[in-house]
Design an enzyme around this catalytic site. Structure first.
Site, mmCIF file in Angstrom:
data_model
loop_
_atom_site.group_PDB
_atom_site.id
_atom_site.type_symbol
_atom_site.label_atom_id
_atom_site.label_comp_id
_atom_site.label_asym_id
_atom_site.label_seq_id
_atom_site.Cartn_x
_atom_site.Cartn_y
_atom_site.Cartn_z
ATOM 1 N N LYS A 103 -19.876 -24.540 12.868
ATOM 2 C CA LYS A 103 -21.325 -24.567 12.764
ATOM 3 C C LYS A 103 -21.502 -25.953 12.593
ATOM 4 O O LYS A 103 -22.405 -27.123 12.208
ATOM 5 C CB LYS A 103 -22.002 -24.230 11.503
ATOM 6 C CG LYS A 103 -23.279 -24.373 11.648
ATOM 7 C CD LYS A 103 -23.211 -23.563 9.798
ATOM 8 C CE LYS A 103 -24.963 -23.204 9.378
ATOM 9 N NZ LYS A 103 -25.094 -23.910 7.415
ATOM 10 N N PRO A 167 7.608 14.638 -19.969
ATOM 11 C CA PRO A 167 7.480 12.772 -20.341
ATOM 12 C C PRO A 167 8.554 11.963 -21.279
ATOM 13 O O PRO A 167 9.369 11.825 -20.871
ATOM 14 C CB PRO A 167 6.458 13.353 -22.178
ATOM 15 C CG PRO A 167 6.384 15.016 -22.263
ATOM 16 C CD PRO A 167 8.190 15.632 -20.710
ATOM 17 N N ASN A 178 3.927 14.353 -11.252
ATOM 18 C CA ASN A 178 4.141 13.356 -10.751
ATOM 19 C C ASN A 178 4.327 13.325 -9.291
ATOM 20 O O ASN A 178 4.988 13.745 -8.553
ATOM 21 C CB ASN A 178 5.195 11.740 -11.215
ATOM 22 C CG ASN A 178 5.519 12.259 -12.560
ATOM 23 O OD1 ASN A 178 5.453 12.840 -13.453
ATOM 24 N ND2 ASN A 178 4.241 10.914 -12.864
ATOM 25 N N GLU A 200 -9.354 6.909 -11.973
ATOM 26 C CA GLU A 200 -9.015 7.164 -12.993
ATOM 27 C C GLU A 200 -10.366 7.783 -13.907
ATOM 28 O O GLU A 200 -10.241 8.428 -14.238
ATOM 29 C CB GLU A 200 -8.207 6.182 -13.839
ATOM 30 C CG GLU A 200 -6.757 6.360 -13.086
ATOM 31 C CD GLU A 200 -5.950 5.210 -13.801
ATOM 32 O OE1 GLU A 200 -4.952 4.900 -14.044
ATOM 33 O OE2 GLU A 200 -6.808 4.626 -14.081
ATOM 34 N N PRO A 238 7.077 -2.803 -13.428
ATOM 35 C CA PRO A 238 8.395 -3.907 -14.031
ATOM 36 C C PRO A 238 8.956 -2.765 -14.837
ATOM 37 O O PRO A 238 9.763 -3.267 -15.074
ATOM 38 C CB PRO A 238 6.912 -4.393 -15.189
ATOM 39 C CG PRO A 238 6.056 -4.093 -15.417
ATOM 40 C CD PRO A 238 5.381 -3.499 -13.794
ATOM 41 N N PHE A 245 11.233 9.665 -12.169
ATOM 42 C CA PHE A 245 9.569 10.384 -11.414
ATOM 43 C C PHE A 245 8.797 9.624 -10.828
ATOM 44 O O PHE A 245 8.176 10.122 -10.276
ATOM 45 C CB PHE A 245 8.754 10.895 -13.202
ATOM 46 C CG PHE A 245 7.858 10.102 -13.382
ATOM 47 C CD1 PHE A 245 7.499 9.070 -13.762
ATOM 48 C CD2 PHE A 245 8.608 9.436 -14.928
ATOM 49 C CE1 PHE A 245 6.386 8.214 -14.419
ATOM 50 C CE2 PHE A 245 8.374 7.965 -15.583
ATOM 51 C CZ PHE A 245 7.545 7.525 -15.326
#
Length: 276
Positions: A103, A167, A178, A200, A238, A245
């Site tokens: 500019k 699970p 999954n 979600e 983590p 899965f």
């Protein structure tokens, strides 16, 4: 993520436009000078000599002129941000853009040559885990994939098969469905997290029990080769090295992808599990 290292450079493109904080700047306009570096592989176009195999610098110059003249922003930072995003969306062969907006007529009561903002933006590769164990599990996963496909800042590259899994974490509940997906995105990591959490919420996800049942769970597994540890977000995920899965669908998508912390591939991490 490794970007194509070839560069197409545009220097000194002059565009008369109406950007600035002051009212007279947006009313009267002024000349802006654009410098752009376009990152894209030129190998195919270089060998074949075909225009359709490259990013046309003429088309980019016309696009920049049209875009910056049709829109108005107060800040150079905003003009640069929106223009980079628009370029990356408009030209599919572009992997990365470095854009400088100068500019030279900025309202500064001191002698100077120019002021400018220069930014670099790019597509990023990420992997996302999907899971559901409430209601119509497949419908929730399908809906998540389609919602991400509909987001212009996300390109869904591939989706693994859906796996029925037990699970994880010791909470009594129904089996999960999954999967994992590979995407490209213009979002920064926490922006991507926000986008996933918005999906979600459309599935009425509630975080009531840690490792508990949920209609839809979307987790960022990898983002380029980034290692990030923040309050809201840890990348790589983590605990993915302990989760079959996650590793099973990841091995479908990218078996030789190397974990940036453990320095092991997805298939090697899967083999290292007790039932691998």
């Amino acid at each position: 993520m490794e970007f194509d290292r070839d560069e197409i450079r545009i220097r000194g493109l002059r565009i008369f436009a109406h950007h600035g904080v002051l009212e007279e700047e947006t009313r009267l306009g002024q000349t802006f000078i654009i410098n752009a570096t376009l990152f894209s592989s030129t190998r195919k176009s270089g060998c074949g000599d075909n225009l359709e195999d490259t990013v046309s610098y003429a088309d980019v110059c016309l696009f920049l002129t049209d875009y910056l003249q049709k829109n108005t922003w107060k800040l150079l930072e905003a003009a640069a941000e929106h223009t980079c995003e628009a370029l990356l969306l408009a030209f599919p062969l572009l992997r990365q853009v470095e854009l400088e907006i100068q500019k030279p007529s900025a309202p500064i009561p001191l002698p100077f040559d120019t002021v400018s903002v220069c930014i670099r933006r790019s597509w990023h590769k990420a992997f996302v885990a999907l899971g559901s164990n409430l209601g119509d599990r497949q419908a929730y996963l399908d809906g998540a994939v389609e919602a991400l496909r509909a987001n212009p800042l996300i390109r869904v590259r591939q989706v693994s098969t859906y796996l029925i899994t037990k699970p994880y974490g010791g909470v009594e509940q129904r089996d999960f469905l999954n999967a994992a997906m590979e995407i490209e995105t213009l979002y920064e990591p926490e922006e991507l997290l926000d986008a996933l959490q918005a999906v979600e919420q459309t599935a009425k996800r509630e975080r009531l029990v840690h490792w508990g049942p949920r209609t839809l769970d979307l987790d960022i597994l990898f983002y380029d080769d980034l290692v990030l540890d923040r309050d809201r977000l840890v990348i790589p995920h983590p605990d993915l090295q302990n989760r079959d899965f996650v590793l099973k669908p990841m091995t479908q998508l990218a078996p030789r992808l190397v974990h940036p912390i453990f320095n092991k591939t997805m298939q090697d991490l899967l083999k290292a599990l007790p039932d691998g």
